[in-house]
Design an enzyme around this catalytic site. Structure first.
Site, PDB file in Angstrom:
ATOM      1  N   GLN A 117      30.270  44.294  60.912  1.00  0.00           N
ATOM      2  CA  GLN A 117      29.308  44.654  60.025  1.00  0.00           C
ATOM      3  C   GLN A 117      30.094  44.355  58.633  1.00  0.00           C
ATOM      4  OE1 GLN A 117      29.573  48.662  61.916  1.00  0.00           O
ATOM      5  NE2 GLN A 117      27.089  48.422  61.616  1.00  0.00           N
ATOM      6  N   ASN A 118      31.106  43.964  58.530  1.00  0.00           N
ATOM      7  CA  ASN A 118      31.802  43.694  57.036  1.00  0.00           C
ATOM      8  C   ASN A 118      31.473  42.270  56.547  1.00  0.00           C
ATOM      9  OD1 ASN A 118      32.894  46.186  57.522  1.00  0.00           O
ATOM     10  ND2 ASN A 118      34.812  45.353  58.036  1.00  0.00           N
ATOM     11  N   VAL A 119      31.439  42.305  55.239  1.00  0.00           N
ATOM     12  CA  VAL A 119      31.055  41.036  54.590  1.00  0.00           C
ATOM     13  C   VAL A 119      32.186  40.342  53.878  1.00  0.00           C
ATOM     14  CG1 VAL A 119      28.756  41.459  54.483  1.00  0.00           C
ATOM     15  CG2 VAL A 119      30.035  42.103  52.678  1.00  0.00           C
ATOM     16  N   ASP A 120      33.369  40.706  54.289  1.00  0.00           N
ATOM     17  CA  ASP A 120      34.459  40.630  53.445  1.00  0.00           C
ATOM     18  C   ASP A 120      35.568  39.190  53.894  1.00  0.00           C
ATOM     19  OD1 ASP A 120      36.170  41.661  55.491  1.00  0.00           O
ATOM     20  OD2 ASP A 120      35.937  43.646  54.545  1.00  0.00           O
ATOM     21  N   HIS A 135      26.438  41.098  59.485  1.00  0.00           N
ATOM     22  CA  HIS A 135      25.649  41.244  58.137  1.00  0.00           C
ATOM     23  C   HIS A 135      25.848  40.141  57.085  1.00  0.00           C
ATOM     24  CE1 HIS A 135      25.543  45.829  58.988  1.00  0.00           C
ATOM     25  NE2 HIS A 135      24.485  45.023  59.600  1.00  0.00           N
ATOM     26  N   CYS A 143      20.010  29.755  48.725  1.00  0.00           N
ATOM     27  CA  CYS A 143      18.792  29.662  47.824  1.00  0.00           C
ATOM     28  C   CYS A 143      17.801  30.211  48.466  1.00  0.00           C
ATOM     29  CB  CYS A 143      18.524  28.393  47.343  1.00  0.00           C
ATOM     30  SG  CYS A 143      17.067  27.940  46.455  1.00  0.00           S
ATOM     31  N   CYS A 146      15.063  26.812  48.396  1.00  0.00           N
ATOM     32  CA  CYS A 146      15.090  25.380  49.496  1.00  0.00           C
ATOM     33  C   CYS A 146      16.067  25.730  50.530  1.00  0.00           C
ATOM     34  CB  CYS A 146      15.829  24.371  48.627  1.00  0.00           C
ATOM     35  SG  CYS A 146      17.530  24.558  48.025  1.00  0.00           S
ATOM     36  N   CYS A 194      19.623  28.137  41.527  1.00  0.00           N
ATOM     37  CA  CYS A 194      20.265  26.882  42.545  1.00  0.00           C
ATOM     38  C   CYS A 194      20.285  25.710  41.747  1.00  0.00           C
ATOM     39  CB  CYS A 194      19.126  26.687  43.559  1.00  0.00           C
ATOM     40  SG  CYS A 194      19.436  25.629  44.786  1.00  0.00           S
ATOM     41  N   CYS A 197      17.549  23.192  43.523  1.00  0.00           N
ATOM     42  CA  CYS A 197      16.079  23.331  43.106  1.00  0.00           C
ATOM     43  C   CYS A 197      15.763  24.167  42.121  1.00  0.00           C
ATOM     44  CB  CYS A 197      15.276  23.531  44.344  1.00  0.00           C
ATOM     45  SG  CYS A 197      15.442  25.316  44.939  1.00  0.00           S
TER      46      CYS A 197
END
Length: 299
Positions: A117-120, A135, A143, A146, A194, A197
């Protein structure tokens, strides 16, 4: 006004007590076929706080919601200022003994997979392969117009150029990579668009109020179906994104084992909850299994 995410359960209310007996965890791993589900608690020993444990960041920090981020330019500016400053610390975090133990279990064929569940990105940094980032990851940005994915390090470089001299002193760092800054400290921070775009950039993570992509959920369900048992590490299981897999495993008659110092929402479904710090606990389990857990320099 943003609403603080609330708990739908009362931690510790009429739940089975935790134990310090690691034998069931060692036995499950010895048998093999274990699927790991990890939460923020496994990264606290790397200097990244969790949300709901003792001193957790929800007591002082309201995470960004998807609705606020997409609807309000000022919310995006505030988010990116905090996230950019936090990234300088977050991006330097290194795997701890818990991550390295999980990697050792995987190298020796005891695991069928790792869902985090971590984003590290610390499981991958420790050497775990095939990690499912439930997650998402702060290593990437997407972006919203796009759909192009790009490395976070490139965005960090562009933000540094657009905000030369931006270096307020933060009160702390949060599990989502945010630094604690006041509105005054955010000041006139400049957000960059971005490069392809000109659209709005968002970290490639699932915000509060946003759904985990259905294909990712189904992939995780397949991993649960293929596992012999589920080992939960450092998660309170407060949100449904992780709890659903505990319920699935329990309903299928697969043992659920939890290592988390505090009570969790899944305790009633588990055969045991070990209430010990993760790093020392998992290192002890590895020792019992005769596995070598590499040190920080070789992870």
């Amino acid at each position: 006004m943003r609403m603080r995410p609330t708990l739908s359960w009362t931690p510790g209310a009429d739940l089975p007590p935790g134990t310090t007996d690691l034998a069931p965890v060692a036995d499950a791993l010895r048998a093999g076929g274990v699927l790991v589900l990890s939460g923020a608690g496994i990264s606290t020993e790397s200097g990244i706080p969790d949300y709901r444990g003792e001193g957790g960041s929800l007591s002082r920090h309201t995470p960004m919601t998807y609705q606020d981020f997409t609807a309000h330019p000022e919310a995006r500016r505030r988010y990116w200022a905090r996230s950019h400053l936090g990234w300088r610390t977050f991006g330097r975090a290194r795997p701890n003994a818990g991550h390295r133990s999980v990697a050792a279990f995987g190298r020796h064929g005891l695991l069928t997979g790792v869902i985090t569940q971590n984003v590290d990105g610390l499981h991958q940094a420790a050497g775990s392969e095939g990690v499912v980032e439930l997650h998402g990851s702060l290593d990437r940005v997407v972006c919203l117009s796009c759909g192009v994915l790009s490395p976070r390090r490139e965005l960090a470089r562009r933000l540094e150029e657009a905000n030369a001299g931006f270096s307020p002193v933060a009160a702390g760092i949060n599990p989502d990579g945010d630094a604690d800054l006041t509105d005054e400290q955010v000041g006139d921070f400049r957000v960059v668009p971005c490069a392809v775009c000109g659209g709005v950039l968002k970290p490639d993570v699932v915000f509060f109020g946003e759904n985990v992509p259905p294909r990712r959920v189904e992939h995780c369900r397949e991993l649960v179906r293929g596992a012999s048992s589920l080992l939960v590490l450092g998660s309170s299981l407060t949100v449904m994104s992780g709890l659903r897999f505990v319920r699935q495993a329990a309903e299928a008659g697969k043992p659920v084992l939890i290592v988390n110092r505090d009570a969790t929402r899944g305790d009633r479904l588990a055969v045991t909850r070990v209430a010990l710090p993760l790093g020392p606990a998992l290192t002890t389990v590895a020792d019992r299994l005769g596995l070598r857990v590499g040190d920080a320099a070789t992870a």
